[in-house]
Motif scaffolding. Sequence first.
Motif, mmCIF file in Angstrom:
data_model
loop_
_atom_site.group_PDB
_atom_site.id
_atom_site.type_symbol
_atom_site.label_atom_id
_atom_site.label_comp_id
_atom_site.label_asym_id
_atom_site.label_seq_id
_atom_site.Cartn_x
_atom_site.Cartn_y
_atom_site.Cartn_z
ATOM 1 N N ALA A 1 -25.117 -19.467 -17.986
ATOM 2 C CA ALA A 1 -26.060 -18.694 -17.350
ATOM 3 C C ALA A 1 -25.258 -17.646 -16.368
ATOM 4 C CB ALA A 1 -27.056 -18.962 -16.764
ATOM 5 N N CYS A 2 -23.911 -17.674 -16.352
ATOM 6 C CA CYS A 2 -23.177 -17.002 -15.256
ATOM 7 C C CYS A 2 -22.555 -15.895 -15.939
ATOM 8 C CB CYS A 2 -22.184 -17.729 -14.538
ATOM 9 S SG CYS A 2 -21.195 -17.073 -13.410
ATOM 10 N N LYS A 3 -22.612 -14.407 -15.087
ATOM 11 C CA LYS A 3 -22.102 -13.319 -15.591
ATOM 12 C C LYS A 3 -20.484 -13.456 -15.475
ATOM 13 C CE LYS A 3 -22.175 -11.171 -11.083
ATOM 14 N NZ LYS A 3 -21.220 -12.039 -10.428
ATOM 15 N N ASN A 4 -20.129 -14.291 -14.979
ATOM 16 C CA ASN A 4 -18.473 -14.749 -14.794
ATOM 17 C C ASN A 4 -18.078 -15.375 -15.923
ATOM 18 O OD1 ASN A 4 -18.366 -13.230 -12.505
ATOM 19 N ND2 ASN A 4 -18.909 -14.958 -11.072
ATOM 20 N N ALA A 5 -18.883 -15.983 -16.760
ATOM 21 C CA ALA A 5 -18.271 -16.857 -17.878
ATOM 22 C C ALA A 5 -17.734 -16.096 -19.012
ATOM 23 C CB ALA A 5 -19.370 -17.739 -18.362
ATOM 24 N N TYR A 6 -16.826 -16.696 -19.631
ATOM 25 C CA TYR A 6 -16.298 -15.746 -21.019
ATOM 26 C C TYR A 6 -16.080 -17.123 -22.058
ATOM 27 C CZ TYR A 6 -15.006 -11.535 -18.797
ATOM 28 O OH TYR A 6 -15.221 -10.296 -18.141
ATOM 29 N N PRO B 1 -23.177 -20.077 -4.999
ATOM 30 C CA PRO B 1 -21.975 -20.123 -4.079
ATOM 31 C C PRO B 1 -22.309 -21.538 -3.271
ATOM 32 C CG PRO B 1 -23.552 -18.542 -3.255
ATOM 33 C CD PRO B 1 -23.946 -18.716 -4.324
ATOM 34 N N THR B 2 -21.033 -21.784 -2.938
ATOM 35 C CA THR B 2 -21.336 -23.227 -1.854
ATOM 36 C C THR B 2 -20.943 -22.686 -0.481
ATOM 37 O OG1 THR B 2 -18.978 -23.698 -1.936
ATOM 38 C CG2 THR B 2 -20.522 -24.882 -3.448
ATOM 39 N N PRO B 3 -21.426 -23.318 0.585
ATOM 40 C CA PRO B 3 -21.042 -22.951 1.892
ATOM 41 C C PRO B 3 -19.510 -22.543 2.155
ATOM 42 C CG PRO B 3 -22.526 -24.699 2.033
ATOM 43 C CD PRO B 3 -22.027 -24.564 0.424
ATOM 44 N N GLU B 4 -18.815 -23.314 1.479
ATOM 45 C CA GLU B 4 -17.010 -22.950 1.627
ATOM 46 C C GLU B 4 -16.825 -21.820 0.948
ATOM 47 O OE1 GLU B 4 -18.512 -25.992 0.573
ATOM 48 O OE2 GLU B 4 -18.541 -27.062 2.405
ATOM 49 N N GLY B 5 -17.710 -21.303 -0.040
ATOM 50 C CA GLY B 5 -17.241 -19.939 -0.595
ATOM 51 C C GLY B 5 -17.220 -20.115 -2.139
ATOM 52 N N GLY B 6 -16.953 -21.318 -2.557
ATOM 53 C CA GLY B 6 -16.684 -21.597 -3.877
ATOM 54 C C GLY B 6 -18.264 -21.568 -4.699
ATOM 55 N N CYS B 7 -18.066 -22.073 -6.197
ATOM 56 C CA CYS B 7 -19.267 -22.199 -6.953
ATOM 57 C C CYS B 7 -19.779 -23.591 -7.044
ATOM 58 C CB CYS B 7 -18.756 -21.763 -8.457
ATOM 59 S SG CYS B 7 -19.963 -21.681 -9.632
ATOM 60 N N GLY B 8 -20.918 -23.496 -6.634
ATOM 61 C CA GLY B 8 -21.782 -24.816 -6.590
ATOM 62 C C GLY B 8 -22.372 -25.191 -7.984
ATOM 63 N N THR C 1 -13.064 -24.153 -17.543
ATOM 64 C CA THR C 1 -14.126 -25.130 -17.292
ATOM 65 C C THR C 1 -14.341 -26.010 -18.500
ATOM 66 O OG1 THR C 1 -16.127 -24.000 -17.544
ATOM 67 C CG2 THR C 1 -15.168 -23.781 -15.553
ATOM 68 N N VAL C 2 -15.350 -26.812 -18.160
ATOM 69 C CA VAL C 2 -15.892 -27.787 -19.409
ATOM 70 C C VAL C 2 -16.446 -26.893 -20.608
ATOM 71 C CG1 VAL C 2 -17.119 -29.582 -20.112
ATOM 72 C CG2 VAL C 2 -16.046 -29.868 -18.080
ATOM 73 N N THR C 3 -17.304 -25.897 -20.124
ATOM 74 C CA THR C 3 -18.328 -25.146 -21.186
ATOM 75 C C THR C 3 -17.856 -23.787 -21.474
ATOM 76 O OG1 THR C 3 -19.629 -24.738 -19.339
ATOM 77 C CG2 THR C 3 -20.082 -26.741 -20.743
ATOM 78 N N ALA C 4 -16.902 -23.141 -20.557
ATOM 79 C CA ALA C 4 -16.692 -21.669 -20.499
ATOM 80 C C ALA C 4 -15.058 -21.628 -19.674
ATOM 81 C CB ALA C 4 -17.703 -21.067 -20.146
ATOM 82 N N ASP C 5 -14.864 -20.228 -19.727
ATOM 83 C CA ASP C 5 -13.774 -19.750 -18.763
ATOM 84 C C ASP C 5 -14.191 -18.996 -17.688
ATOM 85 O OD1 ASP C 5 -11.932 -21.117 -20.290
ATOM 86 O OD2 ASP C 5 -10.947 -19.461 -21.430
ATOM 87 N N CYS C 6 -13.981 -19.206 -16.302
ATOM 88 C CA CYS C 6 -14.576 -18.480 -15.222
ATOM 89 C C CYS C 6 -13.745 -17.387 -14.562
ATOM 90 C CB CYS C 6 -14.927 -19.383 -14.163
ATOM 91 S SG CYS C 6 -15.549 -18.638 -12.873
ATOM 92 N N GLU C 7 -14.144 -16.083 -14.552
ATOM 93 C CA GLU C 7 -13.375 -14.920 -14.534
ATOM 94 C C GLU C 7 -13.318 -15.130 -12.628
ATOM 95 O OE1 GLU C 7 -13.673 -10.174 -14.743
ATOM 96 O OE2 GLU C 7 -15.635 -11.167 -14.669
ATOM 97 N N ASP C 8 -14.240 -15.511 -12.077
ATOM 98 C CA ASP C 8 -13.926 -15.414 -10.468
ATOM 99 C C ASP C 8 -15.083 -16.154 -9.930
ATOM 100 O OD1 ASP C 8 -13.643 -15.001 -7.971
ATOM 101 O OD2 ASP C 8 -14.461 -12.524 -8.010
ATOM 102 N N GLU C 9 -14.702 -17.252 -9.539
ATOM 103 C CA GLU C 9 -15.811 -18.234 -8.888
ATOM 104 C C GLU C 9 -16.316 -17.937 -7.649
ATOM 105 O OE1 GLU C 9 -13.072 -21.552 -6.702
ATOM 106 O OE2 GLU C 9 -14.339 -22.525 -8.760
ATOM 107 N N THR C 10 -15.478 -17.293 -6.820
ATOM 108 C CA THR C 10 -15.927 -16.587 -5.444
ATOM 109 C C THR C 10 -17.252 -15.776 -5.783
ATOM 110 O OG1 THR C 10 -14.556 -14.723 -5.456
ATOM 111 C CG2 THR C 10 -13.563 -16.796 -4.624
ATOM 112 N N THR C 11 -17.612 -14.980 -6.616
ATOM 113 C CA THR C 11 -18.897 -14.529 -6.885
ATOM 114 C C THR C 11 -20.001 -14.844 -7.732
ATOM 115 O OG1 THR C 11 -17.664 -13.132 -8.809
ATOM 116 C CG2 THR C 11 -17.246 -12.385 -6.566
ATOM 117 N N SER C 12 -19.859 -16.191 -7.668
ATOM 118 C CA SER C 12 -20.765 -17.103 -8.385
ATOM 119 C C SER C 12 -22.269 -16.858 -7.798
ATOM 120 C CB SER C 12 -20.601 -18.659 -8.036
ATOM 121 O OG SER C 12 -21.719 -19.546 -8.503
#
Length: 580
Positions: free
Chosen positions: A499-504, A484-491, A470-481
């Motif tokens: 601030a996300c625990k999935n960010a590296y 979440p969005t209604p479609e299941g992704g990261c909103g 991503t622009v600011t970090a690498d994401c391990e799993d956007e499905t556990t954001s």
Amino acid sequence: MSRRGKRAELPPADHRTEQPLGPDGLVVKVVNKAGYTKEFDFTALPVPEPMRRSLARLYAAQSRAWTSHETAKTCWSRVMTFATFLSELESTPEDLDGVTVAVLKRWRARHVSTVTGKAVLSTVRLLLQQDPRFASGPVTEELLRRFPAAKPSKQSYEGDERKRVVLAAQRQFRAAWLRISENTRLLRAWRAAELEEDSRDWRLGEVLDYLARTGDVPRSILPSGQPHVDHRNLLGGAGPEQTWGRLFLSREELTALAVLLTDRFAWNLKVYDRMSAPTTGPSVGEKTAITYQVQVEKHRAGRGRWFSTENITDLSADSPGRLITQALAATAHGRDLAARLAPGTDLLMVSRLYAPARAAHRHQDTERPRPVGPLSFGIAYNDAQRWSKAHGLGGSPFQRTRRTTVTREGAPRQHSQSTNERVYVLPDEHVQRASRSVFADGAEEALKQAEAAVFGGHLADAPDPAHEQTVTADCEDETTSPWPTPEGGCGADFMLCLACKNAYIHPGHHPRLALLHRQLESLRSVLDDGAWNEQWQDHSLRLEDLRDKVGDAVWDAALARADSDDHALVHLLVKGDLAP
């Protein structure tokens, strides 16, 4: 100009202000606000004469600011305590210059452990420091050495305690108000000639008219010299409630009214001695409401600030003004009689004395109004003690009731905000206990806010091919954001990635994030604090937390490596033009 608009006049040319210190240098005269003079004789102090004269001189200088004999007597008793202490030393100093550091240490040690002792220390210190001999030096430093503030000896009532006090006062005053109201209606009917002549009510109305005009029912003197109540059978007895109590409050009943007023308005006990009868003012938009203007005297507020006016409205049975309405009704005959006996008298808190002649002779309180005929004004300290004892309450209820009302309302009453917090709210044990849950909730909320403003991801040494960039970090799993969005992704937007625990975060991100942090700080100078705090503060705090974890040296070096792509992406991030 005076308060009433009359031009002030200069005193006569030969006018001289009487000096408080007498010619002999040992007697001090204190004039209170009512114009009464009280003498304090320093020859009574058990110390050598030079010490007596020094203390008298300091006391006289201090007394110029006093308007109360209570203040003067309190200071006098504390000076006597100091003099007694000096007289008990192995070698009593001849004068104040003989007071040493060791003497002051012993004086302090004797009193510093109690609330009363601290008050004595404070009064004597204030007095002594006016003497030039205590202008400087080790003795002065010891005299001025601070001691812990005294914890208030009175605490607010628990809920059940307050109910007990208020219920006792309500029962007593309401019974008196109903009694006086019923007799007042009968008296008005008699004066309006609405009663059948020579009927029982008519004859009772005639006695009530005599009572209203004189303050007592008709009495005859028996051959033995004892007074006898006429119309005893008509009145139903010879006790106060069957005789003068039909139109006047007793001192106990007036004390009950004062307890209710203190519980409602947190007025000080001293206020009732000279409180004028409230006047009525217009109630805007209310035809049935009555608004009373009550003048409250604040004894310790200082010259020019002694009085304040409170507007209190009677809207219904539960409104604060209803108690004022009832107080005016219960004291109406007392106030009317006082105005006839002493024109110009218009004090609200008036009661009928049990034995007027004896009470008037024994009245020695120069702070309270003197009795007028059979009438007494205000509430004496002894009245409060007797009322409390009669109801099994164990001590005057006024200080604790006032403290309870102040802490319950949470706002200053006839005192400053600092006094409200320092004297009433913060030292109160019930407030402290009730605040524990509030403090705990606040601490938890602060912790959550603090946790929300720190970097929530992980530090890595190198990129992981399995992670999405991503622009600011690498994401391990956007499905556990967490967002979440209604479609299941990261909103979440890209700023929230931090601030996300999935960010590296790995070293490749450092230049862009350091540049972003500097850009956010530069926005602080062009945005108002409210706008910057709302939009950027949490993001900036997360970046600062990340910098602390990475290290300042690494962070600063990374900023120097930021390239044109980093600048372009940061610019778009700040403008909000990058969608997640």
